[in-house]
Each structure stands twice: as C-alpha cells, then as structure tokens.
Design a protein around this motif. Sequence first.
Motif, PDB file in Angstrom:
ATOM      1  N   ARG A 123      32.820 104.134   6.804  1.00 17.53           N
ATOM      2  CA  ARG A 123      33.591 105.863   6.057  1.00 17.53           C
ATOM      3  C   ARG A 123      33.890 106.863   7.120  1.00 17.53           C
ATOM      4  O   ARG A 123      34.164 107.630   6.814  1.00 17.53           O
ATOM      5  CB  ARG A 123      32.016 106.094   4.893  1.00 17.53           C
TER       6      ARG A 123
ATOM      7  N   ASP B 134      26.178  99.197   3.989  1.00 21.23           N
ATOM      8  CA  ASP B 134      26.186  99.846   4.118  1.00 21.23           C
ATOM      9  C   ASP B 134      25.025 101.437   3.734  1.00 21.23           C
ATOM     10  O   ASP B 134      25.079 102.065   2.993  1.00 21.23           O
ATOM     11  CB  ASP B 134      27.616 100.188   3.239  1.00 21.23           C
TER      12      ASP B 134
ATOM     13  N   ALA C 256      29.623 100.098   9.375  1.00 26.70           N
ATOM     14  CA  ALA C 256      29.038  99.742  10.564  1.00 26.70           C
ATOM     15  C   ALA C 256      27.956 100.805  11.812  1.00 26.70           C
ATOM     16  O   ALA C 256      27.937 101.270  12.429  1.00 26.70           O
ATOM     17  CB  ALA C 256      30.951 100.438  11.313  1.00 26.70           C
TER      18      ALA C 256
ATOM     19  N   ALA D 117      17.367 105.228  15.308  1.00 26.38           N
ATOM     20  CA  ALA D 117      15.905 104.216  15.714  1.00 26.38           C
ATOM     21  C   ALA D 117      16.090 103.460  17.405  1.00 26.38           C
ATOM     22  O   ALA D 117      16.859 105.082  17.955  1.00 26.38           O
ATOM     23  CB  ALA D 117      15.429 103.038  15.135  1.00 26.38           C
ATOM     24  N   GLY D 118      14.834 103.585  18.084  1.00 25.13           N
ATOM     25  CA  GLY D 118      14.441 103.635  19.936  1.00 25.13           C
ATOM     26  C   GLY D 118      13.928 102.455  19.562  1.00 25.13           C
ATOM     27  O   GLY D 118      14.083 102.175  21.309  1.00 25.13           O
ATOM     28  N   TYR D 119      12.946 101.563  18.841  1.00 28.74           N
ATOM     29  CA  TYR D 119      12.061 100.910  19.823  1.00 28.74           C
ATOM     30  C   TYR D 119      13.138  99.253  18.686  1.00 28.74           C
ATOM     31  O   TYR D 119      12.577  99.359  17.541  1.00 28.74           O
ATOM     32  CB  TYR D 119      10.452 101.097  19.398  1.00 28.74           C
TER      33      TYR D 119
ATOM     34  N   VAL E  18      11.775 113.022   6.103  1.00 29.39           N
ATOM     35  CA  VAL E  18      12.497 111.945   5.882  1.00 29.39           C
ATOM     36  C   VAL E  18      11.103 112.193   4.363  1.00 29.39           C
ATOM     37  O   VAL E  18       9.691 111.579   4.885  1.00 29.39           O
ATOM     38  CB  VAL E  18      11.603 111.115   7.445  1.00 29.39           C
TER      39      VAL E  18
ATOM     40  N   ARG F 279      12.074 108.891  24.052  1.00 26.81           N
ATOM     41  CA  ARG F 279      13.926 108.058  23.922  1.00 26.81           C
ATOM     42  C   ARG F 279      14.277 107.938  24.564  1.00 26.81           C
ATOM     43  O   ARG F 279      15.162 106.877  25.441  1.00 26.81           O
ATOM     44  CB  ARG F 279      14.744 108.876  22.449  1.00 26.81           C
TER      45      ARG F 279
ATOM     46  N   THR G 279      37.278 105.157   5.703  1.00 24.54           N
ATOM     47  CA  THR G 279      37.797 104.165   4.845  1.00 24.54           C
ATOM     48  C   THR G 279      36.194 103.980   3.642  1.00 24.54           C
ATOM     49  O   THR G 279      35.517 103.077   4.751  1.00 24.54           O
ATOM     50  CB  THR G 279      38.118 102.757   5.502  1.00 24.54           C
TER      51      THR G 279
ATOM     52  N   ALA H 247      15.823  98.699  11.948  1.00 24.89           N
ATOM     53  CA  ALA H 247      17.067  98.640  12.422  1.00 24.89           C
ATOM     54  C   ALA H 247      16.538  97.064  13.514  1.00 24.89           C
ATOM     55  O   ALA H 247      17.454  95.770  13.106  1.00 24.89           O
ATOM     56  CB  ALA H 247      17.409  99.410  13.759  1.00 24.89           C
ATOM     57  N   ASN H 248      15.326  96.772  13.647  1.00 16.59           N
ATOM     58  CA  ASN H 248      15.292  95.648  13.661  1.00 16.59           C
ATOM     59  C   ASN H 248      15.937  94.439  12.666  1.00 16.59           C
ATOM     60  O   ASN H 248      15.668  93.292  12.821  1.00 16.59           O
ATOM     61  CB  ASN H 248      13.814  95.608  14.295  1.00 16.59           C
TER      62      ASN H 248
ATOM     63  N   ARG I 124      11.456 111.865  20.883  1.00 17.87           N
ATOM     64  CA  ARG I 124      11.228 111.849  19.060  1.00 17.87           C
ATOM     65  C   ARG I 124       9.954 112.489  19.252  1.00 17.87           C
ATOM     66  O   ARG I 124       8.831 111.925  19.417  1.00 17.87           O
ATOM     67  CB  ARG I 124      11.572 110.748  18.301  1.00 17.87           C
TER      68      ARG I 124
ATOM     69  N   PRO J 242      23.968  99.231  13.230  1.00 19.63           N
ATOM     70  CA  PRO J 242      23.376  97.651  13.426  1.00 19.63           C
ATOM     71  C   PRO J 242      23.547  96.742  12.453  1.00 19.63           C
ATOM     72  O   PRO J 242      24.869  95.611  13.078  1.00 19.63           O
ATOM     73  CB  PRO J 242      22.048  97.846  13.816  1.00 19.63           C
TER      74      PRO J 242
HETATM   75  P1  RFL Z   1      22.412 102.946   8.288  1.00 19.33           P
HETATM   76  O1  RFL Z   1      22.616 102.545  10.011  1.00 19.33           O
HETATM   77  O2  RFL Z   1      22.043 103.312   7.540  1.00 19.33           O
HETATM   78  O3  RFL Z   1      24.561 102.054   8.795  1.00 19.33           O
HETATM   79  C1  RFL Z   1      25.628 102.118   7.330  1.00 19.33           C
HETATM   80  C2  RFL Z   1      26.707 102.153   7.547  1.00 19.33           C
HETATM   81  O4  RFL Z   1      27.155 102.196   6.472  1.00 19.33           O
HETATM   82  C3  RFL Z   1      28.161 103.382   6.359  1.00 19.33           C
HETATM   83  N1  RFL Z   1      28.166 103.271   4.961  1.00 19.33           N
HETATM   84  C4  RFL Z   1      29.854 103.256   4.256  1.00 19.33           C
HETATM   85  N2  RFL Z   1      30.487 102.687   5.248  1.00 19.33           N
HETATM   86  C5  RFL Z   1      31.559 102.648   3.893  1.00 19.33           C
HETATM   87  N3  RFL Z   1      31.911 102.659   2.465  1.00 19.33           N
HETATM   88  C6  RFL Z   1      30.838 102.793   2.176  1.00 19.33           C
HETATM   89  N4  RFL Z   1      30.293 103.437   0.540  1.00 19.33           N
HETATM   90  C7  RFL Z   1      29.096 104.172   3.212  1.00 19.33           C
HETATM   91  N5  RFL Z   1      28.234 104.083   2.626  1.00 19.33           N
HETATM   92  C8  RFL Z   1      27.817 104.376   4.108  1.00 19.33           C
HETATM   93  C9  RFL Z   1      27.758 104.709   6.555  1.00 19.33           C
HETATM   94  O5  RFL Z   1      28.484 105.336   7.837  1.00 19.33           O
HETATM   95  C10 RFL Z   1      26.953 103.892   8.868  1.00 19.33           C
HETATM   96  O6  RFL Z   1      27.478 104.179   9.348  1.00 19.33           O
HETATM   97  O7  RFL Z   1      21.986 101.021   8.191  1.00 19.33           O
HETATM   98  P2  RFL Z   1      21.786  99.718   8.354  1.00 19.33           P
HETATM   99  O8  RFL Z   1      23.685  99.038  10.139  1.00 19.33           O
HETATM  100  O9  RFL Z   1      21.394  98.894   7.514  1.00 19.33           O
HETATM  101  O10 RFL Z   1      20.508  99.516   9.970  1.00 19.33           O
HETATM  102  C11 RFL Z   1      19.461 100.930   9.871  1.00 19.33           C
HETATM  103  C12 RFL Z   1      18.955 100.864  10.050  1.00 19.33           C
HETATM  104  O11 RFL Z   1      19.918 102.387  10.596  1.00 19.33           O
HETATM  105  C13 RFL Z   1      17.596 101.977   9.860  1.00 19.33           C
HETATM  106  O12 RFL Z   1      16.892 101.056   9.556  1.00 19.33           O
HETATM  107  C14 RFL Z   1      16.955 102.678  11.185  1.00 19.33           C
HETATM  108  O13 RFL Z   1      17.455 103.767  12.093  1.00 19.33           O
HETATM  109  C15 RFL Z   1      15.598 102.880  10.539  1.00 19.33           C
HETATM  110  N6  RFL Z   1      14.698 103.437  11.767  1.00 19.33           N
HETATM  111  C16 RFL Z   1      13.727 102.859  13.024  1.00 19.33           C
HETATM  112  N7  RFL Z   1      14.010 101.198  12.695  1.00 19.33           N
HETATM  113  C17 RFL Z   1      13.787 100.245  13.547  1.00 19.33           C
HETATM  114  O14 RFL Z   1      13.930  99.408  13.796  1.00 19.33           O
HETATM  115  N8  RFL Z   1      12.715 101.017  14.921  1.00 19.33           N
HETATM  116  C18 RFL Z   1      13.122 102.626  14.869  1.00 19.33           C
HETATM  117  O15 RFL Z   1      12.091 103.081  16.334  1.00 19.33           O
HETATM  118  C19 RFL Z   1      13.233 103.205  13.948  1.00 19.33           C
HETATM  119  N9  RFL Z   1      13.372 105.244  13.391  1.00 19.33           N
HETATM  120  C20 RFL Z   1      14.607 104.847  11.765  1.00 19.33           C
HETATM  121  C21 RFL Z   1      13.667 106.102  12.496  1.00 19.33           C
HETATM  122  C22 RFL Z   1      14.903 106.033  10.551  1.00 19.33           C
HETATM  123  C23 RFL Z   1      15.179 106.470  10.481  1.00 19.33           C
HETATM  124  N10 RFL Z   1      15.575 108.382   9.693  1.00 19.33           N
HETATM  125  C24 RFL Z   1      16.593 108.384   9.646  1.00 19.33           C
HETATM  126  C25 RFL Z   1      15.019 107.708   8.186  1.00 19.33           C
HETATM  127  C26 RFL Z   1      13.824 107.118  12.791  1.00 19.33           C
HETATM  128  C27 RFL Z   1      14.856 108.043  12.044  1.00 19.33           C
HETATM  129  C28 RFL Z   1      13.801 109.284  11.595  1.00 19.33           C
END
Ligand code: RFL
Length: 403
Positions: A44, A171, A21, A56-58, A278, A226, A135, A311-312, A232, A23
């Motif tokens: 999970r 996931d 769950a 993410a934020g942008y 990271v 943010r 789960t 995230a995009n 950030r 984005p």
């Molecule tokens: P997510 O957000 O990691 O969600 C995955 C979900 O799956 C769950 N999960 C499970 N559930 C059931 N069974 C399992 N076996 C499971 N294993 C995991 C997790 O608990 C979680 O809820 O993946 P999703 O949906 O693909 O989204 C991807 C984005 O979250 C990621 O790409 C971005 O956050 C990357 N990112 C940024 N993206 C942007 O577009 N703009 C930004 O400004 C940006 N800033 C960032 C970022 C990522 C960062 N980090 C932490 C690497 C800044 C940072 C610091």
Amino acid sequence: MTESQYAWSEQDSADVVILGAGPAGLVLGNLLLRAGVDCAILERADREDVQNRHRAGYLAPHTVRILARNGLDEGLRRKGHEHGVCEFRTEDGRFRLDYRQLGQGEPHTVYPQHELVTDLLAQFVDAGGRIRFGTEAQAVSDADGPAPSVTVRERDGRPGRWRARFVAACDGRHGAGRRSVPPGAVRRHHRDHGVSWLGLLAEAPPSLDAVGYALHPRGFAGHMARSAETTRYYLQCERGTHADAWSEERIWDELDLRMRSAEYGALRRGPVIQRAVVDFESDVLEPLRHGSLFLVGDAAGLLSPSAAKGANLAVLEAEILALALTDDLVHGDSGGLARYSDRCLVHIWRAQEFSHWMIGLLHDTTGPEDPSLFHRRLRHSRITSLRTSPAQQDWFAENYVGI
Ligand code: RFL
C-alpha cells in the motif's frame, strides 16, 4: 464493479500474491524467489515510507539463523550488534540478568526493523522480484476455491485485480487479508490488557548498556538501545492519552523519576523524533488459513510489545509458509500447507503466554475494585523470584530470546 471495469493486465497474476512488504512479506517473497516460485508483492505504501517505519529492534537468535541460512543477513552482520543483558529497577533496588549466560545461553541481535526491511527490499528487487508500491489490497475473493483473486486500488485511484493460486496476507492487523476471512470461518481470541505505553524514539545515545525495565509506583518505564545515535524509551500512560499530550521536558523528567536516575545515573537526553501510544492488546486467529488464503505475521496474531516477539514471529511464520508453498508448487506436496496453521500456532501461543507473563511483571494492574492489593503482592513475589531463583532466571532467559 463489473469485470470489464478492472484494469486487467497479463502481468497482474502470480502463483503467490503477497499482501504487504513488512518483515513477513519480504522474508516470504525472498524465500519464494530463491526457490523459483512465481510471486509478487503488493504494498500500500511508497518504498520510502516502508523503509522509514521505525518499530522493532531486538532480533531473536532463531530469526538471525533464518536470515543467515537464506543469505539475508549481510546488513545485520555488518551493522547489528549482540546484546544480552537486562536490568530491572524496583523499589527494592536493581538487579541484572546476563541472559547470554542463562537458559539457552543466546543473545539478541540489535538491528532496527526499518534497516532489516530496507535490506530485504533491496535483495528482493535486485534478485528480480516483482513488487508494486502504492497498491492497496481491498479484498481477497474466492479464497475457498483454487483461483483466488485480490482486488486492489492503485496509487492513482484506478481499481485492479490480481489473480493467484495462493494469497499470503502479510498486511498486518488492519489489512485486507484478515478482513477477507468470512465471519465464522476462523475463531478470534482477543484480550485487551488495559495497559498503554507512550513509545518514544529519541535522538540520543543509549543511557545504559542493558535493556532497562523500571517498575515504579507511577508506572512502568523502559529503555532499549536502537543504535549509537538513537534509543527507544517507553512510559506507561493512562488509556486514552494522546501521543502529543506530553511535552519533551515532562517526558524526560518522568523517565528520570521512574528510571531512578538520581540513584543510578542520568539519562542522555535528546530530541524525541517519534512518538506513538500503544494500547496493549493480544489477538490470535485460529486457524491461520482460509482455503488458499494464509495469514502471516501481525495479520495472524497480535502481541503486546512487552516481550518483543512480533517481528520474530513474523519471520518464523514466513519461513514455514515459504517452505510449504514451495513443496506444493514445486514438488506437488500439499502436506506443509495443511500443517501451516498448527505449526505456527504452537509458537504464537508460547509467545503470547510469555508476553502475558511480562505484562503481569511490568505493570501494576491493581484497580480501585481490588483494595486488597492482591495483584500488587503477587507481582512483588514474581519479581523477587526472578531476582533470586536461578531456575526462574533460566526460564526467563529461554523465553526472552526464544520463540
Ligand atoms: P507490518 O510490519 O505491519 O507490515 C505490514 C505491511 O503491509 C502493508 N499493508 C498493506 N499493503 C497492501 N494492501 C493493504 N491493504 C495493506 N495494509 C497494510 C503495510 O503498509 C506494511 O508495509 O507487519 P509484519 O510484516 O507482520 O511484521 C510485524 C512487525 O512489524 C511487528 O510485529 C513488530 O514491529 C512488533 N514489535 C516488535 N517486534 C519484535 O519482534 N521485537 C521488538 O523489539 C518489537 N518492538 C514492535 C516493537 C512494535 C511496535 N509498535 C509500533 C506496535 C516496538 C513497537 C513500538
């Protein structure tokens, strides 16, 4: 484990079982629900943990358009704000790019990912969507046939199994979806960029009205707003650095130094409320499908955060898959599912290429084995070109906000 040991229940099935769950999973779930497709999300973590994961934020204009056309943008319209300027600080001085006036002339919308996830969750649950927190998916079985299933472990440790027609692995990189693809069924393209950032979330208002990129001999430093209360910051650090290794005083002193606060104005300090290291890695799986199992978001490919694309891409891929699954399950047309992987990979490789370009811009990767400083000189030329060439600035703006 024998069949009889699973906690079977009639409810434990859905046409589309979505793992995760974030984005990707929540956009997919909401779109399928609106289209009348039977789906369920297995997550999970607990709801509170999901809603408090700061990342993410942008948001790119394209992401905002997807959310808007599906009625998922109420929160970001109310609380998000447009942003369109970045500032580069280098040894040669500083310069600003107002990317709303360049390229396609579009801004980002600053809206923290955890707020977006909170909104998407509320909408999914309010619309009657089925979601199981606590789960954990263990594995996807029989994905090469028409009746895949997902083995799970419930919060209390009890095993279970969900039956599906399609499974969407949203996931993340370490999830069960990726792990369940048999070796040899997909190709993995991986690159370790050898760069690491200490990512920090400070309880402090933004210090400048732009995304700040500081290129300094001691390493990169970044500033990204943010909200009115949180900012950030990023500090390039040695590979292997522990997130807690730096004291708050050392963090702020280093940020001041690299962001050249003495010349351009002091940073607004505040407590560091989150920190994580990271390591910059990219990887992409090809194809993004194995039979009835589809990979979406970070499960499909991982980008380094230098270009803020993860995230995009997750939202874009979720929309493409939602339309394809709806075509198949509601209209009996499987063409969209056949094209899903190719369509997404075009965007993924475009984002990877720009992200790679940004890594080369922001970091000096000249190592001791390169006494000629070849890379350092190339990087200087790249930043000079961005500072002076209108064509290069248009290209940057188009890629910076686009996917
Ligand atoms: P997510 O957000 O990691 O969600 C995955 C979900 O799956 C769950 N999960 C499970 N559930 C059931 N069974 C399992 N076996 C499971 N294993 C995991 C997790 O608990 C979680 O809820 O993946 P999703 O949906 O693909 O989204 C991807 C984005 O979250 C990621 O790409 C971005 O956050 C990357 N990112 C940024 N993206 C942007 O577009 N703009 C930004 O400004 C940006 N800033 C960032 C970022 C990522 C960062 N980090 C932490 C690497 C800044 C940072 C610091």
